[in-house]
Write a protein that holds these residues in place. Sequence first.
Motif, PDB file in Angstrom:
ATOM      1  N   UNK A  26      25.018  13.959 -44.723  1.00  0.00           N
ATOM      2  CA  UNK A  26      24.004  14.759 -44.044  1.00  0.00           C
ATOM      3  C   UNK A  26      22.873  13.827 -43.649  1.00  0.00           C
ATOM      4  N   UNK A  27      22.091  14.238 -42.685  1.00  0.00           N
ATOM      5  CA  UNK A  27      21.001  13.409 -42.167  1.00  0.00           C
ATOM      6  C   UNK A  27      19.676  13.867 -42.754  1.00  0.00           C
ATOM      7  N   UNK A  28      18.781  12.934 -42.956  1.00  0.00           N
ATOM      8  CA  UNK A  28      17.447  13.278 -43.436  1.00  0.00           C
ATOM      9  C   UNK A  28      16.458  12.246 -42.915  1.00  0.00           C
ATOM     10  N   UNK A  29      15.181  12.589 -42.975  1.00  0.00           N
ATOM     11  CA  UNK A  29      14.128  11.649 -42.592  1.00  0.00           C
ATOM     12  C   UNK A  29      12.882  11.950 -43.406  1.00  0.00           C
ATOM     13  N   UNK A  30      11.985  10.963 -43.490  1.00  0.00           N
ATOM     14  CA  UNK A  30      10.760  11.097 -44.260  1.00  0.00           C
ATOM     15  C   UNK A  30       9.540  11.024 -43.351  1.00  0.00           C
ATOM     16  N   UNK A  31       8.474  11.622 -43.820  1.00  0.00           N
ATOM     17  CA  UNK A  31       7.191  11.459 -43.163  1.00  0.00           C
ATOM     18  C   UNK A  31       6.082  11.634 -44.178  1.00  0.00           C
ATOM     19  N   UNK A  32       5.102  10.720 -44.189  1.00  0.00           N
ATOM     20  CA  UNK A  32       3.998  10.792 -45.138  1.00  0.00           C
ATOM     21  C   UNK A  32       2.760  11.368 -44.451  1.00  0.00           C
ATOM     22  N   UNK A  33       2.172  12.345 -45.081  1.00  0.00           N
ATOM     23  CA  UNK A  33       1.184  13.238 -44.482  1.00  0.00           C
ATOM     24  C   UNK A  33      -0.099  13.122 -45.299  1.00  0.00           C
ATOM     25  N   UNK A  34      -1.128  12.463 -44.753  1.00  0.00           N
ATOM     26  CA  UNK A  34      -2.315  12.122 -45.528  1.00  0.00           C
ATOM     27  C   UNK A  34      -3.586  12.583 -44.825  1.00  0.00           C
ATOM     28  N   UNK A  35      -4.445  13.284 -45.562  1.00  0.00           N
ATOM     29  CA  UNK A  35      -5.773  13.633 -45.068  1.00  0.00           C
ATOM     30  C   UNK A  35      -6.780  12.717 -45.756  1.00  0.00           C
ATOM     31  N   UNK A  36      -7.315  11.746 -45.035  1.00  0.00           N
ATOM     32  CA  UNK A  36      -8.311  10.847 -45.603  1.00  0.00           C
ATOM     33  C   UNK A  36      -9.703  11.460 -45.480  1.00  0.00           C
ATOM     34  N   UNK A  37     -10.464  11.359 -46.561  1.00  0.00           N
ATOM     35  CA  UNK A  37     -11.858  11.788 -46.529  1.00  0.00           C
ATOM     36  C   UNK A  37     -12.699  10.680 -45.910  1.00  0.00           C
ATOM     37  N   UNK A  38     -13.499  11.029 -44.890  1.00  0.00           N
ATOM     38  CA  UNK A  38     -14.335  10.045 -44.212  1.00  0.00           C
ATOM     39  C   UNK A  38     -15.759  10.561 -44.127  1.00  0.00           C
ATOM     40  N   UNK A  39     -16.696   9.664 -43.839  1.00  0.00           N
ATOM     41  CA  UNK A  39     -18.104  10.047 -43.754  1.00  0.00           C
ATOM     42  C   UNK A  39     -18.329  10.994 -42.586  1.00  0.00           C
ATOM     43  N   UNK A  40     -17.886  10.575 -41.411  1.00  0.00           N
ATOM     44  CA  UNK A  40     -17.962  11.365 -40.188  1.00  0.00           C
ATOM     45  C   UNK A  40     -16.993  10.724 -39.210  1.00  0.00           C
ATOM     46  N   UNK A  41     -16.271  11.543 -38.479  1.00  0.00           N
ATOM     47  CA  UNK A  41     -15.220  11.017 -37.617  1.00  0.00           C
ATOM     48  C   UNK A  41     -15.778  10.068 -36.557  1.00  0.00           C
ATOM     49  N   UNK A  42     -17.046  10.232 -36.203  1.00  0.00           N
ATOM     50  CA  UNK A  42     -17.648   9.353 -35.201  1.00  0.00           C
ATOM     51  C   UNK A  42     -17.854   7.940 -35.741  1.00  0.00           C
ATOM     52  N   UNK A  43     -17.771   7.772 -37.071  1.00  0.00           N
ATOM     53  CA  UNK A  43     -17.952   6.462 -37.691  1.00  0.00           C
ATOM     54  C   UNK A  43     -16.626   5.780 -38.003  1.00  0.00           C
ATOM     55  N   UNK A  44     -15.526   6.373 -37.531  1.00  0.00           N
ATOM     56  CA  UNK A  44     -14.195   5.902 -37.907  1.00  0.00           C
ATOM     57  C   UNK A  44     -13.496   5.263 -36.714  1.00  0.00           C
ATOM     58  N   UNK A  45     -12.712   4.241 -36.985  1.00  0.00           N
ATOM     59  CA  UNK A  45     -11.824   3.659 -35.994  1.00  0.00           C
ATOM     60  C   UNK A  45     -10.483   3.387 -36.653  1.00  0.00           C
ATOM     61  N   UNK A  46      -9.423   3.421 -35.853  1.00  0.00           N
ATOM     62  CA  UNK A  46      -8.077   3.152 -36.339  1.00  0.00           C
ATOM     63  C   UNK A  46      -7.534   1.937 -35.604  1.00  0.00           C
TER      64      UNK A  46
END
Length: 273
Positions: free
Chosen positions: A168-188
């Motif tokens: 049978x087929x399967x796949x994985x995915x990791x699902x993370x909610x990071x706590x940040x100060x404010x989204x405007x201060x974040x870059x990826x």
Amino acid sequence: MGHPAAVWDHKTSLELTKDWNGIEQVVLRNPQGASARVSLHGGQVISWRNDRGEAHLFTSSKFGNCGSVDQHGFARNKIWTIEDDPPPLHASDSLGKSFVDLLLKPAEEDLKCWPHGRIISVGFLYFAVKDCALLTLKSFEFRLRVSLTSVGNLMLVSRIRNINGKPFSFSFGYHTHFSVSDISEVRIEGLETLDYLDNLCQKERFTEQGDAITFESEVDRVYLSSPQCVAVLDHERKRTYAMRKEGLPDIGNRYASILTEKKIYKYIMLKFF
């Protein structure tokens, strides 16, 4: 003469507790005081804190506009068990780490939920099963090791064992909610020049043009052919999250998904599939 280094015993770094509903939880701690809390309800990592007690995760029962709860699977509503003697992993996956091994086996009612294949969501993890007509009560065992390293890093190792030998087929995915100060201060960083599907524009395909991804409003994108490492930089908190993945070479570089929600700019969700 020097003194021998203390041998790290992962069992002494575990604490078994219960939540207000009586559901068992496992608390992992390292010698510096960092911690992670894992609920046996869904095998979910519900807390991850550094040695100063600061939370790394944003916890919420809301999944965003990702479809029905059923699309996120049923395993997050199942009670997992702690496995005291799991099949061995490489020594590097245990040495100097506080860890717990969890086990999930399918039950009859679970198989009835899989007429067309379902996704099993496990806190940080999605597990997608296909070809479900081939599954039986003794089809597979799903093992999850959650580890906290000596420097406070969080590691998850997922293993699927095919019991009856039918493919049978399967796949994985990791699902993370990071706590940040404010989204405007974040870059990826790490997703530059990649193509992505914009879920706010009817999944229209675009190419990332910037040197890094920054945020001024709500974002919901799926980046294709994601790399092995993606970094989330929070400038205000002077904190960097580095997400690394390895294994499953046939599907290991499928995509990364980014979501920030309107009016809630204190977290960023980053998924690896």
